[in-house]
Design a protein around this motif. Structure first.
Motif, PDB file in Angstrom:
ATOM      1  N   LYS A 139     -11.914 -10.337  18.442  1.00 22.88           N
ATOM      2  CA  LYS A 139     -12.072  -9.214  17.510  1.00 22.88           C
ATOM      3  C   LYS A 139     -13.446  -9.255  16.853  1.00 22.88           C
ATOM      4  O   LYS A 139     -14.078  -8.223  16.648  1.00 22.88           O
ATOM      5  CB  LYS A 139     -10.983  -9.223  16.447  1.00 22.88           C
ATOM      6  CG  LYS A 139      -9.614  -8.863  16.983  1.00 22.88           C
ATOM      7  CD  LYS A 139      -8.574  -8.868  15.886  1.00 22.88           C
ATOM      8  CE  LYS A 139      -7.203  -8.541  16.468  1.00 22.88           C
ATOM      9  NZ  LYS A 139      -6.170  -8.546  15.445  1.00 22.88           N
ATOM     10  N   SER A 140     -13.930 -10.450  16.537  1.00 25.24           N
ATOM     11  CA  SER A 140     -15.261 -10.594  15.952  1.00 25.24           C
ATOM     12  C   SER A 140     -16.339 -10.222  16.960  1.00 25.24           C
ATOM     13  O   SER A 140     -17.355  -9.621  16.607  1.00 25.24           O
ATOM     14  CB  SER A 140     -15.485 -12.026  15.474  1.00 25.24           C
ATOM     15  OG  SER A 140     -14.590 -12.346  14.447  1.00 25.24           O
ATOM     16  N   LEU A 141     -16.124 -10.562  18.222  1.00 27.12           N
ATOM     17  CA  LEU A 141     -17.065 -10.186  19.275  1.00 27.12           C
ATOM     18  C   LEU A 141     -17.113  -8.672  19.418  1.00 27.12           C
ATOM     19  O   LEU A 141     -18.187  -8.074  19.486  1.00 27.12           O
ATOM     20  CB  LEU A 141     -16.670 -10.833  20.606  1.00 27.12           C
ATOM     21  CG  LEU A 141     -17.475 -10.396  21.824  1.00 27.12           C
ATOM     22  CD1 LEU A 141     -18.960 -10.673  21.637  1.00 27.12           C
ATOM     23  CD2 LEU A 141     -16.944 -11.091  23.074  1.00 27.12           C
ATOM     24  N   ARG A 142     -15.958  -8.044  19.449  1.00 23.58           N
ATOM     25  CA  ARG A 142     -15.876  -6.580  19.553  1.00 23.58           C
ATOM     26  C   ARG A 142     -16.624  -5.919  18.396  1.00 23.58           C
ATOM     27  O   ARG A 142     -17.402  -4.993  18.594  1.00 23.58           O
ATOM     28  CB  ARG A 142     -14.420  -6.130  19.563  1.00 23.58           C
ATOM     29  CG  ARG A 142     -14.242  -4.626  19.686  1.00 23.58           C
ATOM     30  CD  ARG A 142     -12.781  -4.196  19.624  1.00 23.58           C
ATOM     31  NE  ARG A 142     -11.977  -4.852  20.626  1.00 23.58           N
ATOM     32  CZ  ARG A 142     -10.983  -5.711  20.350  1.00 23.58           C
ATOM     33  NH1 ARG A 142     -10.687  -5.997  19.093  1.00 23.58           N
ATOM     34  NH2 ARG A 142     -10.287  -6.266  21.306  1.00 23.58           N
ATOM     35  N   THR A 172     -21.785 -16.387  21.739  1.00 20.48           N
ATOM     36  CA  THR A 172     -20.343 -16.584  21.831  1.00 20.48           C
ATOM     37  C   THR A 172     -20.016 -17.306  23.120  1.00 20.48           C
ATOM     38  O   THR A 172     -20.916 -17.621  23.909  1.00 20.48           O
ATOM     39  CB  THR A 172     -19.608 -15.235  21.757  1.00 20.48           C
ATOM     40  OG1 THR A 172     -18.204 -15.481  21.657  1.00 20.48           O
ATOM     41  CG2 THR A 172     -19.896 -14.358  22.953  1.00 20.48           C
ATOM     42  N   THR A 173     -18.760 -17.569  23.344  1.00 22.32           N
ATOM     43  CA  THR A 173     -18.343 -18.187  24.598  1.00 22.32           C
ATOM     44  C   THR A 173     -17.924 -17.104  25.582  1.00 22.32           C
ATOM     45  O   THR A 173     -17.481 -16.025  25.199  1.00 22.32           O
ATOM     46  CB  THR A 173     -17.171 -19.155  24.371  1.00 22.32           C
ATOM     47  OG1 THR A 173     -16.084 -18.427  23.789  1.00 22.32           O
ATOM     48  CG2 THR A 173     -17.574 -20.299  23.467  1.00 22.32           C
ATOM     49  N   LEU A 174     -18.052 -17.407  26.837  1.00 20.48           N
ATOM     50  CA  LEU A 174     -17.707 -16.469  27.900  1.00 20.48           C
ATOM     51  C   LEU A 174     -16.219 -16.122  27.882  1.00 20.48           C
ATOM     52  O   LEU A 174     -15.825 -15.020  28.242  1.00 20.48           O
ATOM     53  CB  LEU A 174     -18.094 -17.066  29.257  1.00 20.48           C
ATOM     54  CG  LEU A 174     -17.905 -16.193  30.476  1.00 20.48           C
ATOM     55  CD1 LEU A 174     -18.768 -14.942  30.354  1.00 20.48           C
ATOM     56  CD2 LEU A 174     -18.262 -16.948  31.729  1.00 20.48           C
ATOM     57  N   GLN A 175     -15.407 -17.035  27.403  1.00 16.82           N
ATOM     58  CA  GLN A 175     -13.956 -16.836  27.408  1.00 16.82           C
ATOM     59  C   GLN A 175     -13.510 -15.668  26.545  1.00 16.82           C
ATOM     60  O   GLN A 175     -12.411 -15.152  26.724  1.00 16.82           O
ATOM     61  CB  GLN A 175     -13.250 -18.118  26.939  1.00 16.82           C
ATOM     62  CG  GLN A 175     -13.336 -19.260  27.911  1.00 16.82           C
ATOM     63  CD  GLN A 175     -14.665 -20.008  27.859  1.00 16.82           C
ATOM     64  OE1 GLN A 175     -15.496 -19.762  27.003  1.00 16.82           O
ATOM     65  NE2 GLN A 175     -14.870 -20.902  28.800  1.00 16.82           N
ATOM     66  N   PHE A 216     -11.329 -10.190  26.878  1.00 17.67           N
ATOM     67  CA  PHE A 216     -10.508  -9.493  25.897  1.00 17.67           C
ATOM     68  C   PHE A 216     -11.183  -8.237  25.341  1.00 17.67           C
ATOM     69  O   PHE A 216     -10.537  -7.445  24.660  1.00 17.67           O
ATOM     70  CB  PHE A 216     -10.136 -10.444  24.753  1.00 17.67           C
ATOM     71  CG  PHE A 216      -9.326 -11.619  25.217  1.00 17.67           C
ATOM     72  CD1 PHE A 216      -7.981 -11.490  25.494  1.00 17.67           C
ATOM     73  CD2 PHE A 216      -9.925 -12.850  25.409  1.00 17.67           C
ATOM     74  CE1 PHE A 216      -7.230 -12.564  25.943  1.00 17.67           C
ATOM     75  CE2 PHE A 216      -9.185 -13.934  25.851  1.00 17.67           C
ATOM     76  CZ  PHE A 216      -7.841 -13.794  26.128  1.00 17.67           C
ATOM     77  N   VAL A 217     -12.477  -8.060  25.609  1.00 17.32           N
ATOM     78  CA  VAL A 217     -13.187  -6.882  25.092  1.00 17.32           C
ATOM     79  C   VAL A 217     -13.751  -6.001  26.208  1.00 17.32           C
ATOM     80  O   VAL A 217     -14.458  -5.037  25.928  1.00 17.32           O
ATOM     81  CB  VAL A 217     -14.328  -7.281  24.121  1.00 17.32           C
ATOM     82  CG1 VAL A 217     -13.779  -8.004  22.921  1.00 17.32           C
ATOM     83  CG2 VAL A 217     -15.400  -8.087  24.813  1.00 17.32           C
ATOM     84  N   LEU A 218     -13.441  -6.297  27.465  1.00 16.99           N
ATOM     85  CA  LEU A 218     -14.002  -5.536  28.577  1.00 16.99           C
ATOM     86  C   LEU A 218     -13.720  -4.043  28.476  1.00 16.99           C
ATOM     87  O   LEU A 218     -14.611  -3.216  28.683  1.00 16.99           O
ATOM     88  CB  LEU A 218     -13.491  -6.074  29.918  1.00 16.99           C
ATOM     89  CG  LEU A 218     -14.136  -7.366  30.398  1.00 16.99           C
ATOM     90  CD1 LEU A 218     -13.491  -7.822  31.699  1.00 16.99           C
ATOM     91  CD2 LEU A 218     -15.627  -7.209  30.565  1.00 16.99           C
ATOM     92  N   ASP A 219     -12.488  -3.675  28.182  1.00 16.26           N
ATOM     93  CA  ASP A 219     -12.162  -2.249  28.069  1.00 16.26           C
ATOM     94  C   ASP A 219     -12.920  -1.601  26.924  1.00 16.26           C
ATOM     95  O   ASP A 219     -13.320  -0.448  27.007  1.00 16.26           O
ATOM     96  CB  ASP A 219     -10.658  -2.053  27.885  1.00 16.26           C
ATOM     97  CG  ASP A 219      -9.874  -2.360  29.157  1.00 16.26           C
ATOM     98  OD1 ASP A 219     -10.471  -2.261  30.252  1.00 16.26           O
ATOM     99  OD2 ASP A 219      -8.690  -2.701  29.048  1.00 16.26           O
TER     100      ASP A 219
END
Length: 74
Positions: free
Chosen positions: A27-30, A42-45, A49-52
Protein backbone atom coordinates in the motif's frame (compact mmCIF):
# COMPACT_ATOMS: atom_id res chain seq x y z
CA UNK A 1 19.61 -6.07 2.51
CA UNK A 2 16.67 -3.74 1.93
CA UNK A 3 17.73 -1.35 4.70
CA UNK A 4 21.31 -1.27 3.41
CA UNK A 5 20.15 -0.34 -0.11
CA UNK A 6 17.80 2.34 1.26
CA UNK A 7 20.63 3.91 3.24
CA UNK A 8 22.99 3.89 0.25
CA UNK A 9 20.47 5.50 -2.14
CA UNK A 10 19.44 8.06 0.48
CA UNK A 11 23.05 9.23 0.71
CA UNK A 12 22.74 10.48 -2.89
CA UNK A 13 19.71 12.61 -2.05
CA UNK A 14 20.57 16.30 -2.40
CA UNK A 15 16.99 17.56 -2.18
CA UNK A 16 14.91 16.48 0.79
CA UNK A 17 11.98 14.26 -0.17
CA UNK A 18 13.28 12.98 -3.51
CA UNK A 19 14.08 9.50 -2.19
CA UNK A 20 11.15 7.56 -0.74
CA UNK A 21 11.99 4.36 1.12
CA UNK A 22 9.15 1.86 1.33
CA UNK A 23 9.48 -0.19 4.50
CA UNK A 24 5.80 -0.99 4.94
CA UNK A 25 3.65 -3.09 2.64
CA UNK A 26 2.56 -2.69 -0.94
CA UNK A 27 0.00 0.00 0.00
CA UNK A 28 2.90 2.35 0.75
CA UNK A 29 4.47 1.49 -2.61
CA UNK A 30 1.19 2.20 -4.40
CA UNK A 31 0.89 5.56 -2.64
CA UNK A 32 4.46 6.57 -3.50
CA UNK A 33 3.87 5.71 -7.17
CA UNK A 34 0.57 7.62 -7.28
CA UNK A 35 2.17 10.66 -5.65
CA UNK A 36 4.88 10.67 -8.30
CA UNK A 37 7.85 9.62 -6.22
CA UNK A 38 11.09 10.36 -8.03
CA UNK A 39 13.27 7.63 -6.52
CA UNK A 40 11.50 4.81 -4.72
CA UNK A 41 13.49 2.19 -2.83
CA UNK A 42 11.66 -1.03 -2.11
CA UNK A 43 11.87 -4.78 -2.52
CA UNK A 44 10.83 -6.54 -5.69
CA UNK A 45 8.38 -8.69 -3.74
CA UNK A 46 5.99 -5.74 -3.29
CA UNK A 47 5.49 -5.10 -7.03
CA UNK A 48 3.15 -8.03 -7.87
CA UNK A 49 0.61 -6.53 -5.47
CA UNK A 50 0.52 -3.19 -7.33
CA UNK A 51 0.77 -4.34 -10.97
CA UNK A 52 -2.88 -3.66 -11.76
CA UNK A 53 -2.60 -0.23 -10.14
CA UNK A 54 0.34 0.68 -12.38
CA UNK A 55 -2.03 0.73 -15.36
CA UNK A 56 -4.03 3.54 -13.75
CA UNK A 57 -0.98 5.73 -13.14
CA UNK A 58 -0.96 7.10 -16.68
CA UNK A 59 1.65 9.63 -17.69
CA UNK A 60 4.02 9.00 -14.79
CA UNK A 61 7.52 7.74 -15.33
CA UNK A 62 9.71 5.94 -12.85
CA UNK A 63 12.70 3.64 -12.89
CA UNK A 64 13.13 0.35 -11.12
CA UNK A 65 16.55 -0.64 -9.81
CA UNK A 66 16.74 -4.30 -8.89
CA UNK A 67 19.58 -5.80 -6.90
CA UNK A 68 19.75 -9.52 -7.54
CA UNK A 69 22.69 -10.14 -5.20
CA UNK A 70 20.62 -12.32 -2.89
CA UNK A 71 18.03 -13.71 -5.31
CA UNK A 72 19.14 -17.26 -4.63
CA UNK A 73 18.06 -16.87 -1.00
CA UNK A 74 14.39 -16.24 -1.72
Amino acid sequence: MDKQLQNTISQFEQTQGVVKSIVDGSKSLRQALEEGGKIIVTTLQKFPFVLDDLKTIAGKKFAVIIDEAHSSQS
